[in-house]
Design a protein around this motif. Structure first.
Motif, PDB file in Angstrom:
ATOM      1  N   UNK A  55      30.645  29.506  48.009  1.00 29.07           N
ATOM      2  CA  UNK A  55      30.751  29.831  46.581  1.00 29.07           C
ATOM      3  C   UNK A  55      32.191  30.229  46.279  1.00 29.07           C
ATOM      4  N   UNK A  56      32.522  30.323  45.002  1.00 36.85           N
ATOM      5  CA  UNK A  56      33.873  30.734  44.615  1.00 36.85           C
ATOM      6  C   UNK A  56      33.838  31.323  43.214  1.00 36.85           C
ATOM      7  N   UNK A  57      34.905  32.047  42.869  1.00 32.31           N
ATOM      8  CA  UNK A  57      35.068  32.619  41.531  1.00 32.31           C
ATOM      9  C   UNK A  57      36.548  32.540  41.174  1.00 32.31           C
ATOM     10  N   UNK A  58      36.894  31.765  40.135  1.00 25.67           N
ATOM     11  CA  UNK A  58      38.307  31.672  39.755  1.00 25.67           C
ATOM     12  C   UNK A  58      38.745  32.846  38.873  1.00 25.67           C
ATOM     13  N   UNK A  59      39.941  33.359  39.125  1.00 27.28           N
ATOM     14  CA  UNK A  59      40.578  34.356  38.284  1.00 27.28           C
ATOM     15  C   UNK A  59      41.899  33.768  37.796  1.00 27.28           C
ATOM     16  N   UNK A  60      42.585  34.477  36.915  1.00 25.94           N
ATOM     17  CA  UNK A  60      43.817  33.920  36.346  1.00 25.94           C
ATOM     18  C   UNK A  60      44.893  33.687  37.400  1.00 25.94           C
ATOM     19  N   UNK A  61      44.999  34.590  38.381  1.00 26.82           N
ATOM     20  CA  UNK A  61      46.089  34.457  39.335  1.00 26.82           C
ATOM     21  C   UNK A  61      45.665  34.209  40.767  1.00 26.82           C
ATOM     22  N   UNK A  62      44.358  34.056  41.007  1.00 25.18           N
ATOM     23  CA  UNK A  62      43.899  33.884  42.387  1.00 25.18           C
ATOM     24  C   UNK A  62      42.481  33.343  42.372  1.00 25.18           C
ATOM     25  N   UNK A  63      41.964  33.123  43.575  1.00 22.17           N
ATOM     26  CA  UNK A  63      40.620  32.586  43.750  1.00 22.17           C
ATOM     27  C   UNK A  63      39.882  33.460  44.760  1.00 22.17           C
ATOM     28  N   UNK A  64      38.642  33.858  44.438  1.00 24.25           N
ATOM     29  CA  UNK A  64      37.790  34.570  45.389  1.00 24.25           C
ATOM     30  C   UNK A  64      36.805  33.565  45.979  1.00 24.25           C
ATOM     31  N   UNK A  65      36.675  33.576  47.312  1.00 21.19           N
ATOM     32  CA  UNK A  65      35.884  32.556  48.014  1.00 21.19           C
ATOM     33  C   UNK A  65      34.853  33.222  48.913  1.00 21.19           C
ATOM     34  N   UNK A  66      33.592  32.812  48.745  1.00 28.12           N
ATOM     35  CA  UNK A  66      32.533  33.183  49.697  1.00 28.12           C
ATOM     36  C   UNK A  66      32.463  32.094  50.754  1.00 28.12           C
ATOM     37  N   UNK A  67      32.558  32.474  52.015  1.00 24.84           N
ATOM     38  CA  UNK A  67      32.494  31.467  53.071  1.00 24.84           C
ATOM     39  C   UNK A  67      31.733  32.025  54.271  1.00 24.84           C
ATOM     40  N   UNK A  68      31.192  31.093  55.061  1.00 23.47           N
ATOM     41  CA  UNK A  68      30.411  31.464  56.243  1.00 23.47           C
ATOM     42  C   UNK A  68      31.172  31.089  57.503  1.00 23.47           C
ATOM     43  N   UNK A  69      31.208  32.058  58.417  1.00 29.88           N
ATOM     44  CA  UNK A  69      31.849  31.833  59.704  1.00 29.88           C
ATOM     45  C   UNK A  69      31.124  32.680  60.743  1.00 29.88           C
ATOM     46  N   UNK A  70      30.747  32.072  61.845  1.00 28.32           N
ATOM     47  CA  UNK A  70      30.042  32.801  62.890  1.00 28.32           C
ATOM     48  C   UNK A  70      28.711  33.355  62.455  1.00 28.32           C
ATOM     49  N   UNK A  71      28.098  32.734  61.446  1.00 33.17           N
ATOM     50  CA  UNK A  71      26.796  33.172  60.967  1.00 33.17           C
ATOM     51  C   UNK A  71      26.845  34.257  59.918  1.00 33.17           C
ATOM     52  N   UNK A  72      28.027  34.799  59.611  1.00 33.03           N
ATOM     53  CA  UNK A  72      28.168  35.835  58.597  1.00 33.03           C
ATOM     54  C   UNK A  72      28.780  35.262  57.328  1.00 33.03           C
ATOM     55  N   UNK A  73      28.444  35.890  56.194  1.00 33.39           N
ATOM     56  CA  UNK A  73      29.044  35.510  54.920  1.00 33.39           C
ATOM     57  C   UNK A  73      30.132  36.519  54.579  1.00 33.39           C
ATOM     58  N   UNK A  74      31.356  36.032  54.479  1.00 29.41           N
ATOM     59  CA  UNK A  74      32.504  36.907  54.255  1.00 29.41           C
ATOM     60  C   UNK A  74      33.218  36.501  52.966  1.00 29.41           C
ATOM     61  N   UNK A  75      34.204  37.313  52.568  1.00 31.34           N
ATOM     62  CA  UNK A  75      34.948  37.086  51.328  1.00 31.34           C
ATOM     63  C   UNK A  75      36.424  36.909  51.634  1.00 31.34           C
ATOM     64  N   UNK A  76      36.998  35.857  51.046  1.00 28.25           N
ATOM     65  CA  UNK A  76      38.429  35.579  51.208  1.00 28.25           C
ATOM     66  C   UNK A  76      39.086  35.483  49.843  1.00 28.25           C
ATOM     67  N   UNK A  77      40.291  36.033  49.712  1.00 28.17           N
ATOM     68  CA  UNK A  77      41.046  35.975  48.467  1.00 28.17           C
ATOM     69  C   UNK A  77      42.258  35.078  48.669  1.00 28.17           C
TER      70      UNK A  77
END
Length: 706
Positions: free
Chosen positions: A348-370
């Motif tokens: 999943x993702x969420x766009x903002x004016x100056x950046x992007x928030x990303x939901x991603x899965x790695x190693x079986x966990x759901x984490x957040x990347x900016x």
């Protein structure tokens, strides 16, 4: 709901176990057998003597008499566990803060939130202008709205662009056929406009007079037509905007984060399409990218550009962008901003004016990347081995703050804000859990080998002091279908199991997407059996490792996870002492042969189309109802809702009837039917915990847990 008569309960001593009083029980209901042939187009014929239990009107006296008899028998069978049920219920609701409220979020100068009053099953939805110190405006008084209704749910709500009107979708049956209503916020008066038989999502045009909605087919319950309704005009005058001819596609509506576009979203298992129009003048909807088999995408719009998540040449998805000026050029104009990865699945993702928030899965966990516009990437930290981070409500894009939630089996939901520019984190709320101490418990992530060598992630929690000596009872859950991942979320019921010495485990089996798209591909269609064998192999590994022992395992799944339970009961009944199957999809072939049943046509790419012999044979080989045989089964608790629109009540009803007539054991089989509920069970904040306490008490009783 009709309950037991006095004679059914006579002779039971309170507190005695089910097994101890088995001889005193009345005989279970016996469903009549009536000849009926189920034919496939290519000529295959099956006998289904319980087909008569299907009544689409839900009024047939003989069918209702059987369901009521099953409920009466369940009441009698479960009577000895009533003290335990009450104890469990009181423990669970005792952990829930009665006068709780959500974290307010800001949108166009208003702060929106919901709050519960002590003892209330439903929330009050409200807002305040400017600050949380301003006077409260009540948008929905749901406790008052629910009075006198056996079922009540508000599934969607949205304030008009001019901030004066509220539209909301309500269901008073449980069949997910919503009515969209509109009220004046200042006066509280309902408009005469009421749109029946609709999907629960809708979108306001910028004029604050026009509502776009999805009209359902009354038989299949599929969204078929998008219409535009102008307030104050008759429904007969509503403008047809779009009609979907392909019944394998589901339909919904959304508004982009920018608020500038209304989009019609058409979604199937392996293909989708989005058609968008300016909210200021939504007269013509333009296709963002035309549908194509095995091509999936989703979009959002902020700051004059579209961000797109797609599997185009990217099995684990990638993120791309295209400007407003180039959007009409289609995929050729899309540009990569996050390329695909073999190890990381973009969810999943969420766009903002100056950046992007990303939901991603790695190693079986759901984490957040900016991801900043300049390309700098940063991860939000986690402190536990098994967890889930999920983007929360972020209605405004012109802010450096991203709101998200963090959960684990041990940690109650915690709402954070993180600053994309500085990395600063703020705790906005920790979900209060009365009397709960997370330091009393341990959460763990282990990897269980499947029979084909694949390592299956398993999330575990148990109380400190637990010893891996095989003495502990185990409660194992899984879902494993549609690519839905079973994340390790906290629930107020877990401590009631853990404090009684149980281990709780989530088996992240194939069919979900915990380990990426291939995890799903290897657990559906012709490879569906992997979901079932993964679950069994996880159980056996946990036994081998001393987390439990044979004869002390309870298994649970619901809906498509109920299919899992039915298949496991047929394939490995000796591995489980008790199985709980809620709203189970167990009559796979007959259901998928009938395109008038809701969900059937949209799921040919999930299960296969049994009108074709290849898929008929594959599905028939594992369909739980078709594979019931004369052998010993575990103790079983089966639940359904008469008004279920996702898995029709007659699937588990037929399955239970066949099990009663066929199985060779004397283990208890409980069938509980909620006569006023649908797929999600009874409505309300607390009432569902009565249902949960009932099947938990049954499982604990069967496992001999004191």
């Amino acid at each position: 709901m009709i309950r037991t008569t006095a004679w059914l309960l006579a002779g039971f001593s309170i507190g005695a176990s089910i097994a101890a009083q088995a001889q005193q029980l009345p005989q279970p209901p016996v469903a009549a057998k009536k000849p009926h042939e189920v034919k496939a187009p290519f000529g295959a014929v099956r006998q289904d003597p319980y087909y008569w239990l299907r009544d689409d009107t839900r009024k047939d006296p003989e069918m209702l008499a059987y369901l009521n008899a099953e409920n009466a028998y369940a009441d009698a069978l479960l009577a000895p566990t009533k003290p335990l049920q009450d104890a469990l219920y009181n423990e669970i609701v005792g952990r829930i803060k009665q006068d709780d409220s959500s974290v307010p979020y800001r949108k166009k100068g208003y702060w929106y939130y919901s709050r519960f009053e002590t003892g209330a099953d439903y929330p009050i939805v409200a807002r305040r202008k400017g600050t949380m110190d301003a006077p409260e405006q009540i948008l929905l008084d749901e406790p008052k709205m629910a009075e006198g209704k056996g079922f009540f749910a508000v599934s969607a709500q949205d304030v008009s662009p001019n901030d004066t009107l509220l539209a909301y979708a309500e269901d008073t049956v449980g069949r997910r056929q919503y009515t969209i209503r509109v009220k004046d916020i200042a006066t509280g008066a309902l408009k005469a406009d009421a749109i029946p038989n609709a999907e629960p999502d809708f979108a306001w045009a910028d004029d604050s007079r026009t509502i776009f909605y999805v009209e359902k087919d009354p038989t299949t319950l599929l969204g078929k037509r998008v219409k535009a309704h102008v307030l104050g005009t008759p429904l007969s005058a509503d403008r047809m905007v779009y009609e979907e001819k392909d019944d394998t596609f589901y339909m919904s509506l959304k508004k982009t984060t920018s608020g500038q576009y209304i989009c019609i979203v058409l979604q199937s298992t392996v293909s989708n399409e989005e058609r968008c129009a300016p909210a200021a003048k939504p007269t013509s909807f333009t296709v963002l990218a035309p549908r194509e088999r095995d091509f999936l995408y989703s979009s959002d719009h902020v700051g004059g550009q579209w961000t797109i998540r797609t599997n185009w040449q990217a099995p684990n998805y990638r993120l791309m962008i295209v400007s407003d000026a180039d959007a009409a050029k289609g995929r050729a104009a899309w540009k990569d901003i996050v390329p695909t990865s073999a190890d990381v699945f973009i969810e999943n993702f969420q766009p903002f004016d100056g950046f992007l928030a990303i939901e991603e899965r790695s190693g079986g966990n759901k984490r957040l990347r900016l991801l900043a516009k300049g390309g700098k990437s940063s991860f939000v930290e986690a402190d536990e081995p098994a967890y889930a981070m999920t983007l929360d409500v972020n209605k405004e894009s012109g802010t450096p703050w991203v709101r998200y939630t963090y959960d684990s089996l041990r940690t109650p939901e915690t709402t954070y804000e993180v600053n994309a520019a500085t990395g600063e984190r703020k705790v906005l709320k920790v979900q209060p859990v009365t009397g709960y101490d997370p330091d009393k418990y341990v959460t763990e992530r282990i990897w269980a080998p499947a029979r084909d060598g694949t390592k299956i992630p398993v999330s575990l929690i148990y109380a400190k002091g637990f010893r891996k000596d095989g003495t502990a009872p185990l409660f194992q859950y899984a879902y494993g279908s549609y690519g839905y991942s079973s994340d390790p979320y906290f629930a107020p019921a877990w401590p009631s199991l853990l404090d009684r010495g149980m281990v709780y485990a989530i088996a992240h089996i194939r069919g979900g997407q915990e380990m990426g798209r291939k995890w799903y591909d290897d657990g559906h269609l012709a490879k569906k059996v992997n979901s079932f064998t993964d679950f069994i192999d996880v159980t056996r590994f946990l036994v081998d490792q001393g987390y439990t022992r044979k004869g002390r395992v309870a298994a649970m799944g619901g809906s498509a996870g109920g299919l899992l339970m039915g298949a496991v009961a047929n394939m490995a009944p000796q591995d489980y002492k008790v199985i709980v199957a809620q709203v189970p999809f167990v009559d796979v072939v007959t259901t998928m042969l009938d395109p008038t049943i809701p969900l059937t046509t949209g799921e040919y790419d999930e299960w296969g189309n049994p009108e074709q012999k290849q898929w008929y044979d594959i599905m028939l080989a594992y369909s739980p109802y078709d594979n019931v045989t004369a052998k010993d089964y575990p103790s079983l608790f089966v639940g359904t809702g008469l008004w279920d629109s996702q898995v029709q009540y007659y699937e588990p009803t037929k399955w239970v009837a066949k099990l009663r007539a066929t199985k060779t054991d004397s283990n208890p089989l409980v069938y509980r039917i909620n006569m006023e509920a649908g797929h999600g069970g009874k409505s309300g904040r607390f009432r569902r915990y009565r249902d949960q306490a009932e099947y938990m008490a049954f499982a604990l009783d069967q496992l001999g847990v004191k």
